[in-house]
Design an enzyme around this catalytic site. Structure first.
Site, PDB file in Angstrom:
ATOM      1  N   SER A  62       0.695  -1.146  -0.102  1.00  0.00           N
ATOM      2  CA  SER A  62      -0.019  -0.070  -0.055  1.00  0.00           C
ATOM      3  C   SER A  62       0.828   1.085   0.141  1.00  0.00           C
ATOM      4  O   SER A  62       2.022   1.151   0.452  1.00  0.00           O
ATOM      5  CB  SER A  62      -0.952   0.084   1.137  1.00  0.00           C
ATOM      6  OG  SER A  62      -1.758  -1.316   1.332  1.00  0.00           O
TER       7      SER A  62
HETATM    8  N1  SAH Z   1      -0.624  -5.270   3.833  1.00  0.00           N
HETATM    9  C1  SAH Z   1       0.051  -5.395   2.999  1.00  0.00           C
HETATM   10  C2  SAH Z   1      -0.812  -5.237   1.786  1.00  0.00           C
HETATM   11  C3  SAH Z   1      -0.777  -6.280   0.721  1.00  0.00           C
HETATM   12  S1  SAH Z   1      -2.203  -6.245  -0.571  1.00  0.00           S
HETATM   13  C4  SAH Z   1       1.422  -4.764   2.993  1.00  0.00           C
HETATM   14  O1  SAH Z   1       1.630  -3.891   3.719  1.00  0.00           O
HETATM   15  O2  SAH Z   1       2.139  -5.109   1.957  1.00  0.00           O
HETATM   16  C5  SAH Z   1      -3.229  -7.387   0.284  1.00  0.00           C
HETATM   17  C6  SAH Z   1      -2.892  -8.840   0.378  1.00  0.00           C
HETATM   18  O3  SAH Z   1      -4.084  -9.582   0.762  1.00  0.00           O
HETATM   19  C7  SAH Z   1      -2.581  -9.568  -0.840  1.00  0.00           C
HETATM   20  O4  SAH Z   1      -1.156  -9.945  -0.550  1.00  0.00           O
HETATM   21  C8  SAH Z   1      -3.464 -10.617  -1.143  1.00  0.00           C
HETATM   22  O5  SAH Z   1      -2.939 -11.889  -1.377  1.00  0.00           O
HETATM   23  C9  SAH Z   1      -4.091 -10.910   0.485  1.00  0.00           C
HETATM   24  N2  SAH Z   1      -5.378 -11.399   0.415  1.00  0.00           N
HETATM   25  C10 SAH Z   1      -6.376 -11.111  -0.210  1.00  0.00           C
HETATM   26  N3  SAH Z   1      -7.474 -11.888   0.240  1.00  0.00           N
HETATM   27  C11 SAH Z   1      -7.015 -12.566   1.350  1.00  0.00           C
HETATM   28  C12 SAH Z   1      -7.719 -13.479   2.172  1.00  0.00           C
HETATM   29  N4  SAH Z   1      -8.531 -13.736   2.016  1.00  0.00           N
HETATM   30  N5  SAH Z   1      -6.956 -14.078   3.108  1.00  0.00           N
HETATM   31  C13 SAH Z   1      -5.593 -13.697   3.392  1.00  0.00           C
HETATM   32  N6  SAH Z   1      -4.932 -12.778   2.366  1.00  0.00           N
HETATM   33  C14 SAH Z   1      -5.790 -12.125   1.390  1.00  0.00           C
END
Ligand code: SAH
Length: 213
Positions: A62
């Protein structure tokens, strides 16, 4: 690459403090953490720019301001048990751990899970607990959580997460019917009552799972 300490200092001043984030622990964490180590080396020079960046598998780390905003809105205190859904690069989890929280984080995509786990080990964040799973089911064995932060957007608030939120407790989750455009919803649980407050528009990748897309 220009000195990362100076880039971070500038990121915090121009992108975060300038937009009204004042939580000391959030600012300290973002000043200290090497964000450039949470992305591929080829993107390291862009790690302190004002936007999200790809981390592979169609996912993103993000924008720094969004990480700061959510970390502040969460009002997480040191020692609190915090559940994050969507580990991704691990940056948001590391910010919360640096703030003194006891962090549990769930990721559904294997290569991202392993990359984040390695980063936490390399950076000596031994206290962060990770799970490879569908985070819309929460982490029942470790519940309740004082705080829950979901960093992917789904069509609804997953019921298991509300159930696993402590009372009192606070949760932040992007919710929207359209893909990649959501409202950031703040959910508060207090004396058995659950309230929802809209905190404005955000754009997160999809929350994929049983209670997501
Ligand atoms: N907090 C992260 C942002 C990552 S983007 C950072 O600081 O980099 C969001 C992430 O959520 C992705 O890696 C995606 O694979 C994950 N995601 C989406 N649906 C999910 C679910 N049901 N359970 C766990 N992770 C999930």
């Amino acid at each position: 690459m220009v000195d990362p300490v100076r880039l971070r200092e500038r990121m915090v001043r121009e992108q975060i403090e300038a937009r009204g984030i004042a939580d000391r622990r959030v600012l300290d964490a973002m000043r200290s953490l090497p964000r450039h180590k949470f992305v591929e080396e080829a993107l390291a020079s862009k790690a302190y720019s004002d936007g999200p960046l790809p981390i592979g598998q169609g996912q993103t780390i993000s924008q720094p301001y969004i990480v700061a905003l959510m970390s502040e809105l969460l009002r997480a205190e040191p020692g609190m048990k915090v559940l994050e859904i969507g580990t991704g690069s691990g940056y948001q989890a590391a910010v919360l751990a640096h703030m003194g929280c006891d962090v549990y984080t769930v990721e559904r995509i294997k290569p991202l899970f392993f990359a984040a786990r390695k980063r936490f080990m390399d950076m000596r964040f031994f206290s962060i607990k990770l799970k490879l799973d569908d985070g819309t089911m929460g982490w029942p064995d470790e519940s309740p959580f004082d705080r829950i932060i979901v960093t992917a957007g789904g069509p609804e608030v997953p019921e298991p997460l509300v159930a696993q939120l402590a009372d009192p407790g606070r949760m932040l989750i992007p919710v929207g019917q359209g893909k990649r455009l959501q409202s950031l919803v703040l959910i508060e649980k207090n004396a058995g009552e659950v309230t929802r407050i809209d905190k404005g528009d955000v754009a997160f990748v999809d929350l994929v799972g049983k209670h997501g897309w």
